[in-house]
Design an enzyme around this catalytic site. Structure first.
Site, mmCIF file in Angstrom:
data_model
loop_
_atom_site.group_PDB
_atom_site.id
_atom_site.type_symbol
_atom_site.label_atom_id
_atom_site.label_comp_id
_atom_site.label_asym_id
_atom_site.label_seq_id
_atom_site.Cartn_x
_atom_site.Cartn_y
_atom_site.Cartn_z
ATOM 1 N N LYS A 98 22.378 -27.313 10.403
ATOM 2 C CA LYS A 98 23.271 -26.416 9.519
ATOM 3 C C LYS A 98 24.522 -26.131 9.988
ATOM 4 O O LYS A 98 25.180 -26.881 10.131
ATOM 5 C CB LYS A 98 22.197 -25.491 9.073
ATOM 6 N N HIS A 126 18.854 -20.851 9.130
ATOM 7 C CA HIS A 126 20.364 -20.351 8.503
ATOM 8 C C HIS A 126 21.000 -19.304 9.515
ATOM 9 O O HIS A 126 21.998 -18.993 9.385
ATOM 10 C CB HIS A 126 20.217 -19.792 7.312
ATOM 11 N N SER A 140 16.726 -18.491 3.120
ATOM 12 C CA SER A 140 17.770 -19.874 2.688
ATOM 13 C C SER A 140 18.236 -19.592 1.427
ATOM 14 O O SER A 140 19.323 -20.019 1.238
ATOM 15 C CB SER A 140 17.112 -21.251 2.911
HETATM 16 C C1 LIG Z 1 16.583 -25.994 6.101
HETATM 17 C C2 LIG Z 1 15.405 -25.482 6.336
HETATM 18 C C3 LIG Z 1 14.572 -25.890 7.110
HETATM 19 C C4 LIG Z 1 14.670 -27.410 7.351
HETATM 20 O O1 LIG Z 1 15.520 -27.967 8.297
HETATM 21 P P1 LIG Z 1 15.773 -29.187 8.288
HETATM 22 O O2 LIG Z 1 16.473 -29.800 9.618
HETATM 23 O O3 LIG Z 1 16.692 -29.701 6.813
HETATM 24 O O4 LIG Z 1 14.679 -30.329 7.899
HETATM 25 C C5 LIG Z 1 13.479 -25.316 7.490
HETATM 26 N N1 LIG Z 1 13.378 -23.947 7.277
HETATM 27 C C6 LIG Z 1 14.487 -23.401 6.684
HETATM 28 C C7 LIG Z 1 14.551 -21.841 6.363
HETATM 29 C C8 LIG Z 1 15.583 -23.904 6.245
HETATM 30 O O5 LIG Z 1 16.465 -23.439 5.445
#
Ligand SMILES: *Cc1c(COP(=O)(O)O)cnc(C)c1O
Length: 384
Positions: free
Chosen positions: A233, A202, A174
């Protein structure tokens, strides 16, 4: 209360606060009354503001009301929860899928449900905080291997105890934007009888020829038993899922505490996510546009002689070292009309504070030119 601790964070340039971001048209936002180019969202395909998602949510709202009213196992499962799970499984090419309320809830639910004391987890050193917390909750022995180093993971696996073994990794990291060495990890997992869990928050919607994620990118369909992803995302919605075989999903329904003991997602959120799946399945223009914008930005930074991290995705890290340097660069970019935040420890390791740029399908060629021009100024002024 906690004044001392807050002062300590401030001294280290690591104090955090929230900012109000008003959404405007395209990739522009308004912060503190100033119009800025948004360069730090994870809305890669630009779907968060898409009419189809609004319509999907609205139709669900009209039909099923807003709140789900209870957890999934009580009375909170609407037809849209079921439909989204079916569509997600089809999208990922797995037997089944299960929704979670967020990616954070998914990782802190899935990992402790599958792994327990006596088991061993191999975890990449740059895994997301929600994976780290999931490992902690599991009480399994967690061994951290060097970032993307499958050989190191293998040497640690050799010392694993008798219980179950797990290898857990981000698909796309991320804060760095690089990919996990999934082909090596798949082989390793198969050789050492370990369960591979990939968090593709991602990668989903962005990686692979059809946006199915890192698994598709590496052509590893059918070889990663636990695939987690998010709708928050690239899908521009909210919530998360895990996709896998029927038996794993059925087990998680029975054991994942963040699934069992939390109110179900509002059906309107599922309506928006369903609309997002439709778009990703039917239209590859947004995905292609992200990759074009990324290429243009990397090219512009290269021309300026600005070093960026080893990225495989629309995430572009510019590591500047100290938190103070990162804050100063972010402030200067803000003045120049670019909204890109400093990412500091403990989100990233000490000494690797950075500006994490992201491009989206909404960025035009002109927008990227504007960003590159801002970086030219920052470079000239010695900010990087
Ligand atoms: C953003 C993210 C999460 C969390 O996801 P949310 O839906 O925002 O709680 C989990 N793992 C990774 C690798 C992330 O980048």
């Amino acid at each position: 209360m906690f004044e001392h601790e807050l002062n300590e964070l401030e001294k280290k340039s690591q104090l955090r606060w929230t900012r109000i971001v008003e959404m405007c048209a395209g990739p522009r936002v308004v912060v503190d009354g100033k119009s800025l180019l948004l360069m730090c969202s994870n809305d890669y395909l630009g779907l968060a503001g898409h009419d189809a998602l609004k319509k999907g949510a609205q139709a669900a709202l009209d039909r099923y009301n807003f709140g789900a009213g209870a957890s999934r196992l009580i009375s909170g499962t609407s037809p849209l929860h079921e439909e989204l799970e079916t569509r997600t499984a089809r999208f990922k090419g797995t037997q089944a899928a299960l929704l979670f309320n967020s990616g954070y809830a998914a990782n802190t639910g899935i990992i402790p449900a599958l792994a327990g004391s006596g088991d061993t987890i191999l975890s990449d050193s740059l895994n997301h905080a929600s994976i780290i917390d999931g490992c902690r909750l599991s009480r399994a022995r967690t061994l951290v291997y060097r970032h993307r180093d499958a050989n190191h993971a293998e040497s640690l696996l050799k010392s694993a105890a008798a219980g179950r073994r797990f290898i857990i990794t981000d698909g796309v990291f991320s804060m760095d934007g690089d990919l996990a060495p999934l082909p090596d990890l798949v082989v390793l997992a198969e050789r050492y009888d370990a369960v591979l869990i990939v968090d593709d928050a991602h990668g989903t919607g962005v990686m692979g020829s059809r946006g199915r994620g890192s698994t598709e990118h590496f052509h590893l369909e059918g070889r990663i038993p636990v695939q987690m992803g998010t709708f928050s995302k690239a899908f521009g919605s909210f919530g998360a899922f895990v996709a896998g075989d029927d038996d794993i999903i059925h087990y998680l329904i029975n054991k994942a505490r963040s699934f069992i003991f939390s109110t179900a997602l509002p059906p309107a959120v599922c309506g928006a996510s369903l609309a997002a799946i439709d778009i990703v399945e039917q239209d590859d223009k947004p995905k292609n546009r992200v990759w074009e914008a990324r290429a243009q930005l990397l090219d512009g930074l290269e021309r300026l002689g600005i070093a960026f991290g080893n990225t495989d995705s629309p995430i572009i890290p510019l590591v500047v070292g100290s938190s103070a340097n990162a804050n100063n660069l972010a402030s200067r970019l803000f003045e120049l009309g670019v909204f890109a935040l400093a990412i500091r420890p403990p989100t990233v390791p000490e000494g690797t504070a950075r500006i994490r740029l992201t491009v989206t399908a909404l960025h035009s060629r002109n927008d990227i030119d504007t960003v590159v021009a801002a970086f030219a100024v920052c470079k000239q002024e010695g900010y990087l």
